[in-house]
Design a protein around this motif. Structure first.
Motif, PDB file in Angstrom:
ATOM      1  N   ILE A 180     -25.809  -3.355 -10.538  1.00  0.00           N
ATOM      2  CA  ILE A 180     -24.638  -4.236 -10.358  1.00  0.00           C
ATOM      3  C   ILE A 180     -24.950  -5.379  -9.395  1.00  0.00           C
ATOM      4  N   LEU A 181     -25.645  -5.075  -8.295  1.00  0.00           N
ATOM      5  CA  LEU A 181     -26.028  -6.123  -7.346  1.00  0.00           C
ATOM      6  C   LEU A 181     -26.936  -7.156  -8.014  1.00  0.00           C
ATOM      7  N   ALA A 182     -27.813  -6.695  -8.901  1.00  0.00           N
ATOM      8  CA  ALA A 182     -28.696  -7.616  -9.613  1.00  0.00           C
ATOM      9  C   ALA A 182     -27.897  -8.546 -10.516  1.00  0.00           C
ATOM     10  N   VAL A 183     -26.870  -8.012 -11.167  1.00  0.00           N
ATOM     11  CA  VAL A 183     -25.991  -8.840 -12.001  1.00  0.00           C
ATOM     12  C   VAL A 183     -25.264  -9.874 -11.136  1.00  0.00           C
ATOM     13  N   LEU A 184     -24.762  -9.430  -9.990  1.00  0.00           N
ATOM     14  CA  LEU A 184     -24.011 -10.336  -9.109  1.00  0.00           C
ATOM     15  C   LEU A 184     -24.893 -11.460  -8.551  1.00  0.00           C
ATOM     16  N   ARG A 185     -26.201 -11.202  -8.403  1.00  0.00           N
ATOM     17  CA  ARG A 185     -27.102 -12.243  -7.892  1.00  0.00           C
ATOM     18  C   ARG A 185     -27.201 -13.439  -8.836  1.00  0.00           C
ATOM     19  N   ILE A 186     -26.932 -13.216 -10.116  1.00  0.00           N
ATOM     20  CA  ILE A 186     -27.014 -14.336 -11.068  1.00  0.00           C
ATOM     21  C   ILE A 186     -25.631 -14.665 -11.661  1.00  0.00           C
ATOM     22  N   LYS A 187     -24.597 -14.315 -10.907  1.00  0.00           N
ATOM     23  CA  LYS A 187     -23.229 -14.512 -11.375  1.00  0.00           C
ATOM     24  C   LYS A 187     -22.945 -15.968 -11.730  1.00  0.00           C
ATOM     25  N   LYS A 188     -23.415 -16.907 -10.906  1.00  0.00           N
ATOM     26  CA  LYS A 188     -23.123 -18.324 -11.153  1.00  0.00           C
ATOM     27  C   LYS A 188     -23.710 -18.783 -12.480  1.00  0.00           C
ATOM     28  N   ARG A 189     -24.863 -18.236 -12.829  1.00  0.00           N
ATOM     29  CA  ARG A 189     -25.510 -18.643 -14.072  1.00  0.00           C
ATOM     30  C   ARG A 189     -24.955 -17.882 -15.279  1.00  0.00           C
ATOM     31  N   LEU A 190     -24.456 -16.680 -15.051  1.00  0.00           N
ATOM     32  CA  LEU A 190     -23.888 -15.891 -16.144  1.00  0.00           C
ATOM     33  C   LEU A 190     -22.477 -16.330 -16.500  1.00  0.00           C
ATOM     34  N   GLY A 191     -21.715 -16.719 -15.467  1.00  0.00           N
ATOM     35  CA  GLY A 191     -20.299 -16.998 -15.665  1.00  0.00           C
ATOM     36  C   GLY A 191     -19.478 -15.756 -15.375  1.00  0.00           C
ATOM     37  N   GLY A 192     -18.221 -15.952 -15.021  1.00  0.00           N
ATOM     38  CA  GLY A 192     -17.364 -14.849 -14.597  1.00  0.00           C
ATOM     39  C   GLY A 192     -17.143 -13.796 -15.654  1.00  0.00           C
ATOM     40  N   LEU A 193     -16.875 -14.200 -16.902  1.00  0.00           N
ATOM     41  CA  LEU A 193     -16.572 -13.240 -17.965  1.00  0.00           C
ATOM     42  C   LEU A 193     -17.776 -12.370 -18.283  1.00  0.00           C
ATOM     43  N   ARG A 194     -18.923 -12.991 -18.463  1.00  0.00           N
ATOM     44  CA  ARG A 194     -20.118 -12.236 -18.802  1.00  0.00           C
ATOM     45  C   ARG A 194     -20.503 -11.279 -17.664  1.00  0.00           C
ATOM     46  N   ASN A 201     -26.013  -8.162 -23.082  1.00  0.00           N
ATOM     47  CA  ASN A 201     -25.334  -9.244 -22.363  1.00  0.00           C
ATOM     48  C   ASN A 201     -26.332 -10.065 -21.549  1.00  0.00           C
ATOM     49  N   MET A 202     -27.210  -9.385 -20.832  1.00  0.00           N
ATOM     50  CA  MET A 202     -28.183 -10.075 -19.990  1.00  0.00           C
ATOM     51  C   MET A 202     -29.208 -10.861 -20.815  1.00  0.00           C
ATOM     52  N   LEU A 203     -29.544 -10.349 -21.992  1.00  0.00           N
ATOM     53  CA  LEU A 203     -30.565 -11.012 -22.798  1.00  0.00           C
ATOM     54  C   LEU A 203     -30.126 -12.407 -23.245  1.00  0.00           C
ATOM     55  N   VAL A 204     -28.839 -12.614 -23.391  1.00  0.00           N
ATOM     56  CA  VAL A 204     -28.350 -13.954 -23.747  1.00  0.00           C
ATOM     57  C   VAL A 204     -28.803 -14.962 -22.697  1.00  0.00           C
ATOM     58  N   TYR A 205     -28.654 -14.596 -21.435  1.00  0.00           N
ATOM     59  CA  TYR A 205     -29.063 -15.481 -20.338  1.00  0.00           C
ATOM     60  C   TYR A 205     -30.590 -15.593 -20.251  1.00  0.00           C
ATOM     61  N   TYR A 206     -31.281 -14.439 -20.263  1.00  0.00           N
ATOM     62  CA  TYR A 206     -32.730 -14.462 -20.065  1.00  0.00           C
ATOM     63  C   TYR A 206     -33.473 -15.103 -21.234  1.00  0.00           C
ATOM     64  N   ASP A 207     -32.931 -15.005 -22.436  1.00  0.00           N
ATOM     65  CA  ASP A 207     -33.568 -15.673 -23.572  1.00  0.00           C
ATOM     66  C   ASP A 207     -33.510 -17.190 -23.426  1.00  0.00           C
TER      67      ASP A 207
END
Length: 351
Positions: free
Chosen positions: A264-278, A297-303
């Motif tokens: 969860i902390l790892a997800v929160l570290r990239i919150k600005k790039r993921l967007g609130g909903l994702r 969900n994460m693969l959308v961003y990392y791809d």
């Protein structure tokens, strides 16, 4: 017994035979050291500052006398500790410049029967070598592919066939994403990373190609040397493809067992790039143990990030290789076949 001064070239041939002792202070050792060495400080952190200050203010003679005053009462403890660790009594010793501290330790140990090999020029000589080595030109072939394509596993398979590899993520103790530090040892300092990196490069034949995983300039908090990074961008790239489900399955295998709070902390570290909903959806999926959902969900961003990095590579030097549904053994053979398009026919290391 005797003390023998050795050059750095001699050090490389002797280090596999004898243990290595770093006579510098604990703080110096923690910052960086010759990999595999053991710290037996002649002066501890506080004492080193005292002696160093006295050297600057009053000169070497008073500093030397002060050093003996501080460490003298501990001579017997240093000897006992060293004998305990190295009963065969043959060691390599170094300090910062190969001067007073390593000389004192060598003197102490020869009095109780040790054979000493003292590194001429000390750690400074080694560090100059490692600094230069990671900035030299290397014959690279880059293994690319989106998150979850199993690049690190394939690197290990390539190594088993006799190929030269450079495992940057292994050296950096980081898998290169926001999740990359989870379950890993602490990252080394930049200087120590370069030392470990140089140790790998020292074992390679520079005339042969070496495989390296496609990385951004930054791995966790460590930054690759500029020259090496630009070499990666200009080198041949084999970009592997696997289906999204294959990638999700591999990531589940590696990450599902890790602590949910760290995920969860790892997800929160990239919150600005993921967007609130994702971000909210990913966290909810982690809490529910729905690993396929948060990974997808994460693969959308990392791809998207991978495609952006892929565009930085020199054009005309990329091969796309579809490894969907293929086991690691067959995938390795296909990689070697693809390599031959850049570097000629592959010959087995036993030929």
């Amino acid at each position: 017994m005797a003390e023998q001064l050795i050059t750095l070239d001699e050090f490389w041939s002797l280090r596999d035979q004898f243990p290595v002792i770093d006579a510098r202070s604990e703080k110096e050792f923690d910052q960086s050291h010759i990999p595999g060495s053991i710290n037996i400080p002649i002066l501890n952190n506080t004492e080193r500052i005292q002696v160093g200050t006295l050297y600057k203010e009053r000169g070497p003679e008073e500093a030397t006398i002060k050093g003996f005053e501080l460490v003298g009462p501990r001579f017997h403890l240093i000897i006992k500790d060293t004998v305990k660790h190295f009963p065969e009594k043959k060691v390599i010793i170094y300090c910062w410049r190969g001067g007073m501290r390593s000389h004192i330790l060598a003197w102490l140990l020869t009095m109780v029967g040790f054979d000493i090999f003292r590194l001429k020029g000390g750690y400074k000589t080694y560090r100059t070598y490692s600094f230069d080595l990671v900035r030299k030109d290397w014959n690279l072939i880059v293994l690319g592919g989106k998150t979850g394509t199993g690049k690190t596993r394939l690197l290990k398979k390539l190594q088993e066939t006799g190929e030269q590899i450079i495992d940057l993520e292994g050296l950096a103790n980081h898998k290169g994403s926001s999740f990359g530090a989870i379950g890993q040892p602490a990252q080394p300092s930049v200087e120590q990373f370069e030392n470990e990196f140089a140790e790998t490069l020292h074992k390679l034949d520079p005339k042969k190609s070496s495989w390296v995983e496609n990385e951004s300039r930054k791995i966790g908090r460590l930054i690759l040397p500029d020259n090496f990074y630009h070499q990666m961008l200009a080198s041949p790239l084999i970009d592997i493809y696997r289906t999204e489900q294959e990638r999700i399955n591999l990531i589940v295998e590696e990450y599902a067992g890790l602590p949910s709070d760290e995920l969860i902390l790892a997800v929160l570290r990239i919150k600005k790039r993921l967007g609130g909903l994702r971000t909210s959806e990913a966290i909810q999926a982690i809490v529910e143990g729905n690993h396929e959902a948060w990974i997808s969900n994460m693969l959308v961003y990392y791809d998207k990030a991978y495609n952006f990095d892929l565009d930085k590579h020199e054009s005309g030097k990329t091969i796309q290789l579809d490894l969907s549904g293929i086991d690691e053994e067959t995938s390795t053979k296909k990689l070697l076949e693809a390599k031959s398009q850049f570097h000629g026919k592959h010959t087995d290391s036993t030929d």
